[in-house]
Design a protein around this motif. Sequence first.
Motif, PDB file in Angstrom:
ATOM      1  N   ILE A   1       5.299   8.375  -0.122  1.00 44.24           N
ATOM      2  CA  ILE A   1       4.796   7.541  -0.995  1.00 44.24           C
ATOM      3  C   ILE A   1       4.014   7.996  -2.009  1.00 44.24           C
ATOM      4  O   ILE A   1       3.908   9.084  -2.199  1.00 44.24           O
ATOM      5  CB  ILE A   1       3.720   6.419  -0.196  1.00 44.24           C
ATOM      6  CG1 ILE A   1       2.728   7.202   0.362  1.00 44.24           C
ATOM      7  CG2 ILE A   1       4.641   5.906   1.087  1.00 44.24           C
ATOM      8  CD1 ILE A   1       1.802   6.239   1.237  1.00 44.24           C
ATOM      9  N   GLY A   2       3.675   7.101  -3.063  1.00 41.89           N
ATOM     10  CA  GLY A   2       3.119   7.317  -4.138  1.00 41.89           C
ATOM     11  C   GLY A   2       1.487   7.350  -3.900  1.00 41.89           C
ATOM     12  O   GLY A   2       1.322   7.043  -3.024  1.00 41.89           O
ATOM     13  N   SER A   3       0.777   8.163  -4.863  1.00 43.73           N
ATOM     14  CA  SER A   3      -0.761   8.366  -4.638  1.00 43.73           C
ATOM     15  C   SER A   3      -1.378   6.924  -4.708  1.00 43.73           C
ATOM     16  O   SER A   3      -2.295   7.074  -3.919  1.00 43.73           O
ATOM     17  CB  SER A   3      -0.894   9.282  -5.557  1.00 43.73           C
ATOM     18  OG  SER A   3      -0.880   8.964  -6.979  1.00 43.73           O
ATOM     19  N   ALA A   4      -0.992   6.037  -5.300  1.00 42.93           N
ATOM     20  CA  ALA A   4      -1.692   4.890  -5.595  1.00 42.93           C
ATOM     21  C   ALA A   4      -1.668   4.285  -4.122  1.00 42.93           C
ATOM     22  O   ALA A   4      -2.475   3.551  -3.649  1.00 42.93           O
ATOM     23  CB  ALA A   4      -1.105   3.814  -6.511  1.00 42.93           C
ATOM     24  N   GLU A   5      -0.532   4.014  -3.608  1.00 43.02           N
ATOM     25  CA  GLU A   5      -0.224   3.488  -2.353  1.00 43.02           C
ATOM     26  C   GLU A   5      -0.841   3.998  -1.257  1.00 43.02           C
ATOM     27  O   GLU A   5      -1.791   3.556  -0.530  1.00 43.02           O
ATOM     28  CB  GLU A   5       1.344   3.347  -1.873  1.00 43.02           C
ATOM     29  CG  GLU A   5       2.064   2.488  -2.883  1.00 43.02           C
ATOM     30  CD  GLU A   5       2.318   2.932  -4.224  1.00 43.02           C
ATOM     31  OE1 GLU A   5       2.092   4.315  -4.358  1.00 43.02           O
ATOM     32  OE2 GLU A   5       2.659   2.157  -5.032  1.00 43.02           O
ATOM     33  N   ALA A   6      -0.796   5.606  -1.441  1.00 41.36           N
ATOM     34  CA  ALA A   6      -1.727   6.432  -0.368  1.00 41.36           C
ATOM     35  C   ALA A   6      -3.214   6.294  -0.429  1.00 41.36           C
ATOM     36  O   ALA A   6      -3.873   5.891   0.663  1.00 41.36           O
ATOM     37  CB  ALA A   6      -1.447   7.985  -0.557  1.00 41.36           C
ATOM     38  N   SER A   7      -3.780   5.893  -1.821  1.00 39.54           N
ATOM     39  CA  SER A   7      -5.098   5.530  -1.834  1.00 39.54           C
ATOM     40  C   SER A   7      -5.660   4.308  -1.303  1.00 39.54           C
ATOM     41  O   SER A   7      -6.528   3.970  -0.554  1.00 39.54           O
ATOM     42  CB  SER A   7      -5.582   5.723  -3.421  1.00 39.54           C
ATOM     43  OG  SER A   7      -5.532   6.748  -3.688  1.00 39.54           O
ATOM     44  N   ALA A   8      -4.719   2.967  -1.305  1.00 39.13           N
ATOM     45  CA  ALA A   8      -4.966   1.864  -0.761  1.00 39.13           C
ATOM     46  C   ALA A   8      -4.655   1.826   0.604  1.00 39.13           C
ATOM     47  O   ALA A   8      -5.583   1.148   1.496  1.00 39.13           O
ATOM     48  CB  ALA A   8      -3.705   0.899  -1.556  1.00 39.13           C
ATOM     49  N   ILE A   9      -3.962   2.672   1.256  1.00 41.68           N
ATOM     50  CA  ILE A   9      -3.652   2.941   2.740  1.00 41.68           C
ATOM     51  C   ILE A   9      -5.072   3.496   3.215  1.00 41.68           C
ATOM     52  O   ILE A   9      -5.851   3.176   4.193  1.00 41.68           O
ATOM     53  CB  ILE A   9      -2.373   3.288   3.222  1.00 41.68           C
ATOM     54  CG1 ILE A   9      -1.504   2.637   2.816  1.00 41.68           C
ATOM     55  CG2 ILE A   9      -2.502   3.871   4.749  1.00 41.68           C
ATOM     56  CD1 ILE A   9       0.261   3.090   2.861  1.00 41.68           C
TER      57      ILE A   9
END
Length: 169
Positions: free
Chosen positions: A35-43
Amino acid sequence: MIEMKVMGIALDVRTNSPIVVLHDLENRKALPIWIGSAEASAIIRCIEGLIVARPMTHDLVTNIVEKTGYKVDKVEINDVEKETYYATIYLVKGEEVLEIDSRPSDAIAIAMRANAPIYVTANVLMNGSVSTDSAKDEEEAQEFKDFIQNIKPSDFEKLMNEKHKESDQ
């Protein structure tokens, strides 16, 4: 459909790309999705229960869904083609069901915020999962080996005689 939970976020050391790792409820299969880093941060924020001062994108989407009277019913990761995964977010309002096409990472981040279940199709699991319960896998393999080692030619003869009797009736 197999229900899965977020195990966590890992990092692919070769590419420095984040990976969300889902696991089934029995902890026997894991599904890694890059996944992308923004989505990883959100999770990660959701896993760690971090609250931010202003709503981030996935919080905003969840708020909009709720304010319009819908509920995130479930998320399905339902296809994979050439290492690209596809997901659907199911919104419900009474009898109405909306299916929203989504990237799995966004769908997972939204499902976590809405406390909605995450499902994965058998096809996706078959193509992308890895076994995480080596002890259970070894146990099942040993049971099969024991069965094979203890089988005798006379067992086949008995089976053939039973089949022959069934076909005569």
